[in-house]
Design a protein around this motif. Structure first.
Motif, PDB file in Angstrom:
ATOM      1  N   GLU A  82      29.571  64.707  48.588  1.00 23.71           N
ATOM      2  CA  GLU A  82      29.761  63.537  47.738  1.00 23.71           C
ATOM      3  C   GLU A  82      29.433  63.875  46.280  1.00 23.71           C
ATOM      4  O   GLU A  82      30.151  63.477  45.364  1.00 23.71           O
ATOM      5  CB  GLU A  82      28.862  62.397  48.236  1.00 23.71           C
ATOM      6  N   GLN A  83      28.383  64.635  46.064  1.00 25.17           N
ATOM      7  CA  GLN A  83      28.011  65.043  44.714  1.00 25.17           C
ATOM      8  C   GLN A  83      29.102  65.941  44.109  1.00 25.17           C
ATOM      9  O   GLN A  83      29.465  65.784  42.943  1.00 25.17           O
ATOM     10  CB  GLN A  83      26.674  65.768  44.739  1.00 25.17           C
ATOM     11  N   SER A  85      32.243  65.915  44.883  1.00 21.68           N
ATOM     12  CA  SER A  85      33.402  65.059  44.643  1.00 21.68           C
ATOM     13  C   SER A  85      33.243  64.296  43.333  1.00 21.68           C
ATOM     14  O   SER A  85      34.184  64.179  42.542  1.00 21.68           O
ATOM     15  CB  SER A  85      33.568  64.078  45.799  1.00 21.68           C
ATOM     16  N   ARG A  86      32.056  63.788  43.095  1.00 22.43           N
ATOM     17  CA  ARG A  86      31.814  63.052  41.839  1.00 22.43           C
ATOM     18  C   ARG A  86      31.895  63.984  40.636  1.00 22.43           C
ATOM     19  O   ARG A  86      32.378  63.593  39.576  1.00 22.43           O
ATOM     20  CB  ARG A  86      30.464  62.359  41.896  1.00 22.43           C
ATOM     21  N   LEU A  89      35.518  64.520  39.945  1.00 20.96           N
ATOM     22  CA  LEU A  89      36.070  63.311  39.338  1.00 20.96           C
ATOM     23  C   LEU A  89      35.697  63.228  37.866  1.00 20.96           C
ATOM     24  O   LEU A  89      36.535  62.928  37.012  1.00 20.96           O
ATOM     25  CB  LEU A  89      35.572  62.065  40.073  1.00 20.96           C
ATOM     26  N   SER A  90      34.458  63.527  37.566  1.00 21.57           N
ATOM     27  CA  SER A  90      33.999  63.490  36.181  1.00 21.57           C
ATOM     28  C   SER A  90      34.747  64.522  35.339  1.00 21.57           C
ATOM     29  O   SER A  90      35.195  64.219  34.220  1.00 21.57           O
ATOM     30  CB  SER A  90      32.491  63.768  36.134  1.00 21.57           C
ATOM     31  N   ILE A 103      28.373  57.294  33.505  1.00 22.56           N
ATOM     32  CA  ILE A 103      27.937  56.930  34.869  1.00 22.56           C
ATOM     33  C   ILE A 103      26.992  55.753  34.734  1.00 22.56           C
ATOM     34  O   ILE A 103      25.951  55.838  34.071  1.00 22.56           O
ATOM     35  CB  ILE A 103      27.261  58.125  35.549  1.00 22.56           C
TER      36      ILE A 103
END
Length: 105
Positions: A82-83, A85-86, A89-90, A103
């Motif tokens: 998840e980290q 993936s974020r 995305l960023s 964020i």
């Protein structure tokens, strides 16, 4: 050194080729392979059965791979995934918009 205008080697090669074909055909029959796989022969039926078996095997392997992909897609993400993936995305947002993503909370 020709006989009747034909080189002696030219007289030897056709019978040699025919002998080779005959020996190949006889060896195929002796080993169980049909020399001529005409439709309906045992060799043609065996090759057809082998081809169908191969198709069934590949279809089952594709189905198993698809089920594995579905299972992995339905599995919840771990914290590190998840980290990651974020972070992707960023980075993508920053690349597309040209400004840093904020964020919240």
């Amino acid at each position: 050194m020709s006989v009747g205008g034909v080189n002696p080697i030219e007289w030897v090669l056709p019978p040699l080729a025919l002998t080779h074909l005959a020996v190949d055909a006889a060896s195929k029959v002796a080993t169980g392979e049909n020399a001529l796989n005409v439709p309906g022969s045992a060799g043609a039926k065996q090759k057809q059965a082998e081809a169908e078996q191969q198709q069934r095997l590949s279809a089952s392997q594709e189905l198993a791979a698809e089920q594995k992909r579905k299972e992995e897609a339905n599995r919840p993400l771990t914290a590190s995934q998840e980290q990651d993936s974020r972070a992707r995305l960023s980075s993508a947002t920053e690349f597309i918009t040209g400004r840093k993503r904020q964020i919240l909370g």
